[in-house]
Motif scaffolding. Sequence first.
Motif, short mmCIF file in Angstrom:
data_model
loop_
_atom_site.label_atom_id
_atom_site.label_comp_id
_atom_site.label_asym_id
_atom_site.label_seq_id
_atom_site.Cartn_x
_atom_site.Cartn_y
_atom_site.Cartn_z
N ILE A 206 0.84 -1.20 0.00
CA ILE A 206 0.00 0.00 0.00
C ILE A 206 0.88 1.26 0.00
CG2 ILE A 206 -1.69 1.32 1.34
CD1 ILE A 206 -2.67 -1.44 2.43
N LYS A 207 1.91 1.26 0.81
CA LYS A 207 2.82 2.41 0.87
C LYS A 207 3.47 2.65 -0.49
CE LYS A 207 5.49 3.23 4.34
NZ LYS A 207 6.53 3.10 5.40
N TYR B 110 -2.48 4.45 -0.41
CA TYR B 110 -3.83 3.90 -0.47
C TYR B 110 -4.04 3.31 -1.87
CZ TYR B 110 -5.16 8.04 -3.18
OH TYR B 110 -5.24 9.00 -4.13
N LEU B 111 -5.11 2.51 -2.01
CA LEU B 111 -5.44 1.89 -3.29
C LEU B 111 -6.79 2.40 -3.79
CD1 LEU B 111 -4.56 -1.87 -2.56
CD2 LEU B 111 -3.04 -0.05 -3.39
N GLU C 222 -10.54 1.69 -5.35
CA GLU C 222 -11.51 0.65 -5.03
C GLU C 222 -11.34 -0.59 -5.90
OE1 GLU C 222 -15.72 1.29 -4.45
OE2 GLU C 222 -15.37 3.36 -3.79
N LYS C 223 -11.16 -0.41 -7.21
CA LYS C 223 -11.07 -1.56 -8.11
C LYS C 223 -9.83 -2.40 -7.80
CE LYS C 223 -8.77 1.00 -11.89
NZ LYS C 223 -7.50 0.22 -11.88
N ASP C 224 -8.75 -1.78 -7.37
CA ASP C 224 -7.54 -2.53 -7.03
C ASP C 224 -7.69 -3.21 -5.66
OD1 ASP C 224 -6.25 -1.70 -9.40
OD2 ASP C 224 -5.65 0.19 -8.45
N ALA C 225 -8.37 -2.54 -4.75
CA ALA C 225 -8.60 -3.13 -3.43
C ALA C 225 -9.49 -4.36 -3.53
CB ALA C 225 -9.22 -2.09 -2.49
N MET D 212 -6.44 -0.30 3.15
CA MET D 212 -6.18 -0.20 1.72
C MET D 212 -6.74 1.08 1.12
SD MET D 212 -6.37 -3.97 -0.04
CE MET D 212 -7.98 -4.49 0.57
N LEU D 213 -7.88 1.56 1.64
CA LEU D 213 -8.57 2.67 1.01
C LEU D 213 -8.34 4.02 1.69
CD1 LEU D 213 -12.02 1.07 0.06
CD2 LEU D 213 -9.98 1.37 -1.36
#
Length: 353
Positions: free
Chosen positions: A195-196, A201-202, A204-207, A300-301
């Motif tokens: 994530i870093k 953060y990611l 939504e589609k990647d999370a 993640m978000l």
Amino acid sequence: MGIVVGKLVKALEEEIFPRVVKRKITEDHENPQEKRRRLDPIPCDNELPSTSGNTECRNTLEAAVSERSTKRKVVADDGPVETKKRTLDQSAMFKAKYQEQEKLGEGGYGCVFAGNRKADNLNVAIKHIAKDHTLKYEDNIGKQIPMEVAVMLKLATETERPSAPINLLDWYDLDQELILVLERPMPAIDLHHYIKAKGGYLKEKDAKVILRQVVDAAIDLQQRHIFHRDIKVENLLIETGIEKKPRVRVIDFGLSCFGAEGDAFQNFQGTHFPPEWYNQKEYKAGPTTVYQIGGVLYDMLHQQSFGQEILYLQRRINWAFSENCRDFFKSCFQTDPDRRLTLQQLRNHLWLR
């Protein structure tokens, strides 16, 4: 002798509960977060999950584990000389088979090194754990092996599809420490650092790509009656070099135990305390895992991490997320554990479709 886990495990033994050498929970009125940060050894008595359901055969392990544990158990009557000899033999066998390299990480109860298997130069991870910090599994005839080993031996029955949990290749029971030799996928990075590397953060589609795999792995563990107890971004490894999409691997079963979805526990093991532990001093396997999966998505978000000091009622979900994403968070973070979705319901949530 190191045990190479390659054989299928035999039929389940009946009427066995995992007896866990627990770690002491916070003293009366003591802040549990401050207690956890100290990372002191936490001795405690044997714990059985309290449950209203029939768990007679749920928390079991194969007969093969008992057979293998006989080879590992140091008989008290052997005395210190025999014990020392066994330890030296185990240590020599480990050093003859593996080359230990640089340190990869360190926690409150041990550390992990890179390494390779000398016979074929296979990349491995070598985990050293202080013996007095290991949970124990005890079968119905009193034989004990480390709980982490017992759980990973059970996971070794995975043969028909790629396994999300990292595989145990070998283990050595020394006098003062336990050594686990584990699979080491390369290239790979834990989800926290992944994530870093993506900017903190990611999208939504990647999370979603990652969280689908996390939920699938949790369902698989639940079907095997294994409760990880510490699902978080640091305990999820992301393989980045095999496929176009990242592949999730579950690591660190040091706090895991045998337990089904409805099994309840009084002594918390793990990092992210679910609200019911604060309110009732009891938590269940299924709802706790769902809550912790919500914490993984939160990390993640959001650029703010999912920390214990931020209680759910103070936690703000970004309103810029899609409606289905916000509903997914709500499903995970229900204060009442009975109102949270089950893992299977979570997998069928609209946001993950």
